[in-house]
Design a protein around this motif. Structure first.
Motif: not given
Length: 129
Positions: A75-99
């Motif tokens: 799941v963490l690796q997935c969130m790291l990948r999502f944190s690189l997404s072009q979608s700001a919504r997905l990128r931001n939510l993944a970063c919040i999850f990681l934090q």
């Protein structure tokens, strides 16, 4: 609904589950019903709304007792990948999850494991924009 073939049904199902998971009683019922695996399965959807709801649901399901499962290395690796997404919504939510849901040590370990891998974790593609 999360195992249906219809992407519409899965999207609406995880959206509803996301809303329910904010309630402590519903959250506990989802956790007791082994719902984490069904929710993490939605991370592989090509529909951004489904993925966003799955990430938010995992955040709602994260407790001291469930953290081991909601923040597994995959799941963490997935969130790291999502944190690189072009979608700001997905990128931001993944970063919040990681934090908010992960320790810095967990994130660092997942980053090290992800380095050098050319495939996405568990074959999880980034959703289409």
């Amino acid at each position: 609904m999360l195992t249906e073939e219809s992407e519409n049904l899965v999207e609406f199902g995880i959206g509803g589950l996301c809303n329910l998971s904010a309630d402590r009683g519903c959250r506990d019922q989802i956790l007791e019903s082994s719902g984490i695996s069904l929710v993490t399965g939605c991370l592989s959807s090509r529909r951004e709304e489904t993925v966003l709801s799955a990430v938010a649901t995992l955040m709602n399901l994260t407790t001291a007792a469930s953290r081991e499962h909601t923040t597994s290395p995959a799941v963490l690796q997935c969130m790291l990948r999502f944190s690189l997404s072009q979608s700001a919504r997905l990128r931001n939510l993944a970063c919040i999850f990681l934090q908010d849901c992960c320790t810095p040590a967990q994130v660092e370990r997942a980053e090290r494991e992800l380095q050098g891998h050319t495939q996405t974790p568990l074959g999880i593609p980034l959703p289409e924009n």
